[in-house]
Design a protein around this motif. Structure first.
Motif, PDB file in Angstrom:
ATOM      1  N   LYS A 146     -35.282  11.143 -29.303  1.00 52.70           N
ATOM      2  CA  LYS A 146     -35.030  10.377 -28.085  1.00 52.70           C
ATOM      3  C   LYS A 146     -33.909  11.016 -27.259  1.00 52.70           C
ATOM      4  CE  LYS A 146     -32.304   6.720 -28.071  1.00 52.70           C
ATOM      5  NZ  LYS A 146     -31.401   6.181 -27.094  1.00 52.70           N
ATOM      6  N   ASP A 147     -32.809  11.375 -27.927  1.00 49.23           N
ATOM      7  CA  ASP A 147     -31.680  11.964 -27.209  1.00 49.23           C
ATOM      8  C   ASP A 147     -32.087  13.256 -26.501  1.00 49.23           C
ATOM      9  OD1 ASP A 147     -30.183   9.905 -28.014  1.00 49.23           O
ATOM     10  OD2 ASP A 147     -28.996  10.992 -29.496  1.00 49.23           O
ATOM     11  N   SER A 176     -38.297   7.094 -17.055  1.00 45.19           N
ATOM     12  CA  SER A 176     -38.686   6.286 -18.214  1.00 45.19           C
ATOM     13  C   SER A 176     -38.606   4.788 -17.923  1.00 45.19           C
ATOM     14  CB  SER A 176     -37.817   6.636 -19.421  1.00 45.19           C
ATOM     15  OG  SER A 176     -36.460   6.536 -19.106  1.00 45.19           O
ATOM     16  N   GLN A 178     -39.810   6.801 -22.918  1.00 41.95           N
ATOM     17  CA  GLN A 178     -40.092   5.380 -23.129  1.00 41.95           C
ATOM     18  C   GLN A 178     -40.604   5.127 -24.544  1.00 41.95           C
ATOM     19  OE1 GLN A 178     -43.230   3.560 -20.823  1.00 41.95           O
ATOM     20  NE2 GLN A 178     -41.744   2.195 -19.873  1.00 41.95           N
ATOM     21  N   GLU A 199     -33.886   9.164 -33.353  1.00 44.68           N
ATOM     22  CA  GLU A 199     -32.646   9.249 -32.592  1.00 44.68           C
ATOM     23  C   GLU A 199     -32.502  10.636 -31.958  1.00 44.68           C
ATOM     24  OE1 GLU A 199     -29.164   8.482 -34.893  1.00 44.68           O
ATOM     25  OE2 GLU A 199     -27.834   8.667 -33.163  1.00 44.68           O
ATOM     26  N   GLU A 201     -34.373  12.507 -23.560  1.00 51.53           N
ATOM     27  CA  GLU A 201     -33.623  11.914 -22.441  1.00 51.53           C
ATOM     28  C   GLU A 201     -32.954  12.997 -21.614  1.00 51.53           C
ATOM     29  OE1 GLU A 201     -32.376   7.346 -23.580  1.00 51.53           O
ATOM     30  OE2 GLU A 201     -31.151   8.978 -24.293  1.00 51.53           O
ATOM     31  N   THR A 251     -37.934   5.820 -27.189  1.00 50.56           N
ATOM     32  CA  THR A 251     -36.934   4.751 -27.199  1.00 50.56           C
ATOM     33  C   THR A 251     -37.451   3.533 -27.942  1.00 50.56           C
ATOM     34  OG1 THR A 251     -36.200   5.526 -25.053  1.00 50.56           O
ATOM     35  CG2 THR A 251     -35.411   3.384 -25.740  1.00 50.56           C
ATOM     36  N   TYR A 274     -37.376   4.268 -31.547  1.00 53.95           N
ATOM     37  CA  TYR A 274     -35.991   4.302 -32.015  1.00 53.95           C
ATOM     38  C   TYR A 274     -35.443   2.887 -32.172  1.00 53.95           C
ATOM     39  CZ  TYR A 274     -30.937   4.679 -31.851  1.00 53.95           C
ATOM     40  OH  TYR A 274     -29.613   4.522 -32.122  1.00 53.95           O
ATOM     41  N   ASN A 275     -35.693   2.037 -31.157  1.00 56.68           N
ATOM     42  CA  ASN A 275     -35.189   0.660 -31.223  1.00 56.68           C
ATOM     43  C   ASN A 275     -35.780  -0.076 -32.413  1.00 56.68           C
ATOM     44  OD1 ASN A 275     -33.654   1.044 -29.002  1.00 56.68           O
ATOM     45  ND2 ASN A 275     -35.087   0.089 -27.562  1.00 56.68           N
TER      46      ASN A 275
END
Lengths: 467, 303
Positions: free
Chosen positions: A92-93, B40, A404, A89, A96, A407, A410-411
């Motif tokens: 990823k944050d 992305s 990508q 998490e 991003e 994420t 994370y998912n």
């Protein structure tokens, strides 16, 4: 003992036990939405039988203990998965945000600015002595330098924000550790009396889970019921009722390192030992990915500056000047700027290749401007395999690819945690339906026990009436 | 499996979030008309899109260069056309006035006419395009030709050529050395200004016979001078053709690059709308089922 008083006694015990059952059920219902709460169950058994002439006879019901329905291994699994979830998490944050710096979809990024820079050189080839073309070139070049600086600063800002996140997380870890030591103490005290400290244990599990989200932990419970928690490579955070502190300190590159204070308060740097949790995600983004992006921006800015300056210095300005650099001030991509002398005097821009000492100046010579404009197509990067543009485009791709991947991890991890949490809930969670059934069950039993007392009472009256 | 209300709700929340996120993404694609809204979304595609964008930007610039180059060529062409006519006029004049029987006054007035023509040719040779002299090589701020009171012309420019960037690492050169057009004696050609001066000298020669010989001699050479200008003009033709061809090529390339970029970058709206409908259905059914499952408990059925 099979007398009327025995019946009365049995009825009163049953009343009390069923009432306890209603109480426990009520507590479950009240805590249906309490995070971390494990449903409790009243353990009841038949009371000790009494030997009589016709053999042992039961003496009613007794409540043994209030038990917490709990799978201890599931708790460990939840903590492990939560550590990974926290890591991805945070990672990823952060990525991003870094991706936003390279956001080119609107067409206002470095790609666009670089194109405009090269085109301004081509415009100059069309009119090498034109002062408008020269001024526009300076403006576009300043824009390019400013965009480099801006991108660099933005990435560094993310690193600084991560640093303050890390400081916040360390404070949170310390708070949770103290909380943990406090709960340890309460549990040890309470369980010394022989009864399970159900609610405190639930709370402690919750604290452990919150701790897992932030940092990788190892924990084990000792015989007294106290939990020992260690982080990194075995640095003890909580031992019994004692909580050790984590702290941060600024390292040589100006970033925050996580330190652990040993028993004599000496800091030990454990940054590299952190392997999971949000701290790990932040540290990876800060020290690996964003650092890479910064390095790549540096390389791009530096190569661009070297190539343009090399050609520019060999050319001639409108005033015959030579040996001037076009860009100056490089220490990082943030420092690149157009040579201030050129900004002040656009005639210094060396569009001409040549200078004829006999015949004088060559304002119509665009040879050097062509050479510099051709750098756009030259394989100057990655060991002469890529153009400046292609190199930057791959930076943008890389930033997107990293997001990508993060994420998708994370998912996946969110799903894992949801599953394990649901599994825990399936064992320990409160079901309103179930509790309602229990409520009715206990209520019925309570009514029946009351009827028993009633019956005993009537029996007594009958006996007394005989007198 | 023992199912509690909390499992139902947390599952519900998780799925509803997923659906909402997918809906947002599809909605974003439709609103922006773009499939790639950030790197992305498709990292490789984004890199390619950026490559295409660079390509389009530089293609625009090449076309701009070519347009300016063509204007310059057309301007040169026009200037040289006029110059060639002027030289031809002087040649005719030389032929008409070559007779030794003409009166001194007639020849004097012809000399004045030639002097005027001399200056006109020089004016052509000193033409400026876009504020710069076109026939002085790289010395574009210097008038290429000047003369003294005796009509002796000097070239003040250099031998630089004007280069135009038309494509990646491809340049086209245009002759900008005025000597090659007007004073090409060095390469066995004609020095037009010298020849005009000879004509003036001949017309002004007090000895009509000697003058007549001089005038006659210039007439032939001036014909050569006119050919020299025209042959330079004809050299512009292939350059102009090449510029036009390149321009056409770039103009044809452009829509192809734009197409390729659109395929990569732009959302297939039909597909996105169908997807949106599917997602909407999933979202609404999830909401509807959740609404039915979450509400009741045993309590609703007691008594």
């Amino acid at each position: 003992m099979m007398d009327i008083f025995g019946v009365l006694n049995m009825g009163s015990k049953a009343l009390m036990v069923q009432q306890k059952g209603i109480y426990v059920t009520g507590n479950n219902i009240a805590n249906v939405n309490t995070p971390g709460y494990s449903r409790q169950r009243l353990n009841i058994s038949s009371d000790l039988p009494i030997n009589t002439g016709i053999g042992p006879v039961g003496s009613g019901v007794t409540a043994n203990e209030i038990e917490r329905v709990y799978d201890r291994f599931l708790g460990v699994q939840i903590n492990n998965e939560t550590q990974s979830l926290g890591q991805w998490e945070a990672y990823k944050d952060s990525l991003e945000r870094a991706e936003m710096v390279f956001n080119e979809s609107g067409g206002y990024g470095l790609n666009q600015v670089m194109s405009e820079f090269w085109n301004a050189w081509q415009d100059l080839t069309n009119k090498p002595s034109g002062s408008v073309e020269r001024t526009v070139l300076v403006a576009k070049s300043e824009m390019l330098a400013a965009t480099f600086s801006q991108n660099y600063e933005d990435l560094q800002q993310i690193q600084r924000d991560i640093d303050s996140n890390i400081e916040g997380a360390v404070e949170e870890i310390n708070r949770l550790s103290e909380n943990m030591a406090d709960l340890n103490q309460k549990i040890i005290q309470m369980e010394a009396g022989g009864h399970a400290a159900n609610d405190y244990r639930d709370q402690r599990d919750l604290v452990l889970k919150e701790l897992s989200e932030l940092i990788d932990i190892d924990s084990f419970e000792d015989a007294t019921g106290g939990v020992t928690v260690s982080v990194g490579s075995g640095q003890v955070r909580v031992e019994g009722t004692q909580a050790y502190k984590l702290s941060t300190q600024t390292n040589t590159s100006g970033r925050q390192d996580v330190t652990w204070l040993d028993s004599s308060n000496n800091p030990v740097i454990i940054t590299d030992n952190i392997s999971k949790g949000k701290l790990k995600g932040w540290l990876d983004a800060r020290d690996v990915d964003i650092d890479n992006s910064l390095d790549n921006l540096d390389i791009l800015a530096q190569r661009l500056m070297e190539e343009v300056n090399g050609l520019h210095a060999s050319g001639r300005g409108l005033d015959g000047s030579t040996g001037n650099v076009f860009f100056t001030g490089f220490t990082t991509a943030a420092g690149i700027q157009v040579n201030p002398e050129i900004v002040n005097d656009v005639n210094l821009i060396a569009a001409a290749e040549d200078f004829d000492p006999a015949n004088g100046l060559k304002p119509g010579d665009n040879g050097n401007a062509i050479a510099i404009a051709n750098l756009q197509q030259a394989q100057t990067m990655n060991g002469n395999t890529a153009t400046f543009g292609a190199y930057y485009d791959s930076l943008v791709s890389d930033a997107g690819l990293a997001v990508q991947q993060a994420t998708s991890y994370y998912n996946h991890q969110s799903q894992m945690v949801l599953h394990v949490e649901n599994y825990r809930e399936s064992i320990s969670g409160v079901s309103i339906d179930e509790e309602t059934v229990n409520l009715i069950k206990y209520q019925n039993a309570y009514q029946a026990a009351a009827k028993l007392i009633n019956t005993a009472d009537e029996m007594m009256e009958t006996v007394l009436a005989m007198i | 499996m023992r199912v509690t209300q909390n499992i139902t709700t947390s599952n519900f929340i998780s799925y509803i979030n997923q659906h909402a996120e997918n809906l947002l993404k599809t909605q974003q694609q439709i609103a922006s008309q773009k499939r790639i809204n950030k790197s992305s979304d498709d990292p490789i595609g984004m890199g390619q899109v950026l490559g295409y964008r660079t390509n389009l930007a530089v293609t625009d610039q090449y076309q701009e260069n070519i347009e300016q180059g063509m204007t310059r060529l057309e301007f040169n062409e026009l200037t040289l056309d006029l110059s060639s006519d002027l030289v031809n006029t002087t040649r005719k004049l030389a032929e008409n006035y070559s007779g030794s029987t003409l009166s001194a006054a007639t020849r004097q007035s012809a000399a004045l006419q030639v002097k005027d023509l001399y200056d006109q040719v020089m004016q052509m040779a000193n033409s400026k395009f876009n504020g710069n002299y076109t026939f002085s090589g790289h010395a574009t701020n210097t008038a290429p030709f000047s003369r003294d009171a005796d009509f002796n012309a000097t070239y003040n420019g250099d031998d630089g050529e004007f280069r135009i960037m038309v494509s990646d690492n491809v340049e086209v050169s245009i002759v900008a050395d005025g000597r090659k057009i007007f004073q090409d004696a060095a390469h066995g050609g004609v020095n037009i200004f010298d020849e005009l001066k000879n004509l003036i000298d001949g017309l002004e020669n007090p000895d009509p016979v000697a003058g007549s010989v001089q005038i006659e001699a210039t007439a032939k050479v001036l014909q050569g001078g006119r050919d020299q200008i025209n042959s330079r003009r004809s050299e512009y033709a292939p350059v102009l053709y090449r510029l036009q061809a390149t321009d056409e090529y770039l103009a044809n390339l452009r829509p192809k690059v734009e197409d390729a970029m659109a395929t990569l970058e732009q959302a297939d709206i039909t597909k996105a709308v169908v997807e949106l409908q599917n997602l909407e259905l999933a979202y609404e059914t999830t909401l509807a089922t959740a609404a039915r499952i979450i509400q009741p408990s045993l309590l609703d059925f007691l008594r």
